[in-house]
Scaffold this active site. Structure first.
Site, PDB file in Angstrom:
ATOM      1  N   TRP A 102       0.827  -1.208   0.000  1.00 28.81           N
ATOM      2  CA  TRP A 102       0.000   0.000   0.000  1.00 28.81           C
ATOM      3  C   TRP A 102       0.857   1.252   0.000  1.00 28.81           C
ATOM      4  O   TRP A 102       0.528   2.245  -0.659  1.00 28.81           O
ATOM      5  CB  TRP A 102      -0.997  -0.034   1.161  1.00 28.81           C
ATOM      6  CG  TRP A 102      -1.862  -1.242   1.060  1.00 28.81           C
ATOM      7  CD1 TRP A 102      -1.845  -2.343   1.867  1.00 28.81           C
ATOM      8  CD2 TRP A 102      -2.824  -1.525   0.034  1.00 28.81           C
ATOM      9  NE1 TRP A 102      -2.745  -3.282   1.404  1.00 28.81           N
ATOM     10  CE2 TRP A 102      -3.353  -2.813   0.288  1.00 28.81           C
ATOM     11  CE3 TRP A 102      -3.292  -0.824  -1.087  1.00 28.81           C
ATOM     12  CZ2 TRP A 102      -4.329  -3.404  -0.520  1.00 28.81           C
ATOM     13  CZ3 TRP A 102      -4.271  -1.403  -1.895  1.00 28.81           C
ATOM     14  CH2 TRP A 102      -4.760  -2.682  -1.604  1.00 28.81           C
ATOM     15  N   ASP A 169      -1.093   6.861   6.533  1.00 34.27           N
ATOM     16  CA  ASP A 169      -2.176   5.950   6.158  1.00 34.27           C
ATOM     17  C   ASP A 169      -2.357   4.992   7.334  1.00 34.27           C
ATOM     18  O   ASP A 169      -1.525   4.121   7.566  1.00 34.27           O
ATOM     19  CB  ASP A 169      -1.789   5.183   4.884  1.00 34.27           C
ATOM     20  CG  ASP A 169      -2.823   4.130   4.500  1.00 34.27           C
ATOM     21  OD1 ASP A 169      -3.836   3.966   5.220  1.00 34.27           O
ATOM     22  OD2 ASP A 169      -2.605   3.451   3.471  1.00 34.27           O
ATOM     23  N   LYS A 193     -11.739  -1.655   8.433  1.00 36.02           N
ATOM     24  CA  LYS A 193     -11.053  -2.498   9.415  1.00 36.02           C
ATOM     25  C   LYS A 193     -11.676  -2.177  10.781  1.00 36.02           C
ATOM     26  O   LYS A 193     -12.613  -2.823  11.183  1.00 36.02           O
ATOM     27  CB  LYS A 193      -9.551  -2.250   9.439  1.00 36.02           C
ATOM     28  CG  LYS A 193      -8.917  -2.012   8.085  1.00 36.02           C
ATOM     29  CD  LYS A 193      -8.651  -3.273   7.275  1.00 36.02           C
ATOM     30  CE  LYS A 193      -7.906  -2.890   6.006  1.00 36.02           C
ATOM     31  NZ  LYS A 193      -7.630  -3.996   5.119  1.00 36.02           N
TER      32      LYS A 193
END
Lengths: 356, 356
Positions: A102, A169, A193
């Site tokens: 990511w 992030d 999440k």
């Protein structure tokens, strides 16, 4: 049979979130209308949005500190683009820490806007550790890092001290552990999440860092436009935002981040202790960088996989096969996963040992 | 008491969509897991996405014609940006028809990429009609129009014949009427009118028009990347996509677009007939351009507003106050609004007449 959902995301949410959000689909706030059919401009939904934004700041300890919480579209992947578009100056530069897939995707989007320096990378070691000794160029417009690497099972335990704006992030560990969130200038996270179902994206931004690039920014990518519109620049993802509010309310009722952090530490300790003790398994991540959210581990002997897979399936466990980049297993232990579910997995690991 | 939901969007959806989607939040496909906690890569959700994408093409009559249906993030507002980014050549130009607020917002984003020609506009008349006599530059990279203008109650009854790629924002009337959809090269729509709840966005794109700009496109804005990833470039908005599938299945079971079109025409005829007959009311849109989705109308005498408002509220009607740009009332009659609800509104309008 009770399921133990170890999915890496979208993932388990509190049972009361399922129950309350299902009820709101049939009748929202005793209005006679479904949460799916109300206007986002209705008084009831504006109240949902306002409460969700305020609760984010309250839980993160960022109230009254110049931050705005925004619920947006597009997931972290759209934030990868918004961050450089809003923060990298014309002919400027940004620095990134490359700790996984990511982070790498975020770096790709930054390159559309200017010089993108990779301050450090653990790519050569298949991202099994978090680089620690690196320097951040003093003239960078910002430094970007990824707090938790879902795929590789690593987590930053500390964050660099730097004078440049700090962007993070936190998609896969926000709301899971106490951090001094005021060290960050911009935090973002896909909801799916610890915050809610897929379809909502959170950005928490210090207003003072915006508006300095000299660049015209397309409307949907412009944090200032979203702030001015109080997170209603366009129709928000009504239901995902509502389910996120319910999840945040659940977290607050438990005692907030410091309370869930203790449980998350217990869950991680329980599982990592077994991974280290059990001669059939080994962890893949550098021990000091291990994630409390995603534990990645392998069987020492792949020949035992069919039996292990049979045992965990029989125990009601789902979602633990590892990502193809690492193989083996990945147990994601997000906020809503009960300690009891981790015990079930540990028991299965012990059971495997007795059968071999 | 039964509610008659005239909300302009998000809006009424079929009751069975509410019931099935609430049930899936408690237990999806008898998996023991909620639709909110399953992985988007799970077999069950991949099947949802595949069926939704295929059903879109089937309902629009676009199967086997070189189109791809994509479920995306960001609403039509992000499409305003994606369209020029994917279709306007370097130093190219695009032509737009300006029929209202949303068309105007689309034009603003196009200007980031190149010359943006407004082929015609009805702005001077507060967008009360659809311009018809205009020419499209033969060298435009595409022509963009808005099929239905939610705020102003107008709808394009025909589309221009042109050799340049035809792009249409169909957010507020897709799936409501039969059109030769194969005339279009790119159609997009926020879900939250006739397709599902807010949070999903549909793009239907003819693959052959892509990849011709000479521009590098950021990943999340690149239709080709979303096509290659089968609409899973990043985590999709799982629940909104699922609820959209349920809505599309409902439409198919009714007989598809041609069946719902007949009902939509009945609803619109019933309401417009009363608006024209009742001396207390007048419509705001040019008669030949009136939308079958959103009927905008005013009281001839504002002094009657308190009584009218009392009557429709008492009848269980919600969501009919007009947008501030037009004032008065707006009755949105999307696919899921029953004919019976329109009769209730018409009865209230007649009742007002008897009381004055």
């Amino acid at each position: 049979m009770k399921k133990h959902n170890y999915s890496a995301g979208p993932c388990i949410l509190p049972q009361e979130v399922f129950e309350k959000s299902a009820a709101a689909i049939l009748d929202f706030n005793h209005s006679g209308l479904s949460i799916l059919e109300i206007s986002h401009r209705s008084k009831d939904f504006v109240a949902v949005m306002d409460e969700a934004r305020a609760l984010v700041l309250e839980l993160l300890g960022l109230e009254g500190k110049g931050y705005q919480a925004l619920f947006m579209h597009g997931g972290a992947s759209l934030e990868f683009l918004m961050v450089p578009c809003n923060l990298m100056k014309q002919d400027g530069k940004a620095a990134y820490l490359d700790t996984g897939t990511w982070a790498n995707n975020a770096i790709k989007e930054a390159k559309f806007f200017g010089e993108t320096v990779v301050a450090a990378s653990s790519k050569e070691a298949n991202y099994s550790f978090i680089p620690k000794d690196f320097s951040i160029p003093a003239d960078a417009d910002y430094f970007h890092c990824t707090s938790n690497n879902t795929i590789f099972g690593t987590q930053m335990k500390s964050f660099p001290e730097t004078n440049v704006p700090l962007v993070c992030d936190m998609s896969s560990d926000i709301f899971s552990r106490t951090i001094d969130f005021s060290k960050f200038d911009l935090i973002y996270a896909g909801a799916q999440k610890n915050m809610g179902p897929a379809g909502a994206t959170l950005a928490v931004v210090k207003e003072a860092i915006l508006g300095k690039t000299g660049r015209s920014i397309p409307s949907m990518l412009d944090y200032q436009k979203h702030i001015a519109a109080e997170s209603m620049y366009n129709t928000p993802a009504v239901f995902p935002v509502y389910a996120s509010l319910l999840t945040l309310q659940w977290l607050k009722s438990l005692g907030g981040i410091s309370a869930i952090e203790k449980i998350n530490e217990q869950k991680a300790a329980l599982l990592y202790t077994e991974i280290d003790r059990n001669p059939l398994f080994k962890g893949t991540a550098n021990i000091e960088d291990r994630s409390n959210m995603n534990a990645t581990f392998l069987l020492n002997d792949e020949a035992h996989a069919p039996l292990f897979d049979e045992l965990w399936k029989k125990a009601g466990i789902s979602g633990i096969p590892g990502h193809r980049s690492v193989g083996g297993y990945r147990a994601s232990m997000y906020n809503a996963l009960p300690l009891e579910s981790v015990q079930v997995l540990v028991d299965v690991m012990k059971e495997l040992e007795t059968k071999i």
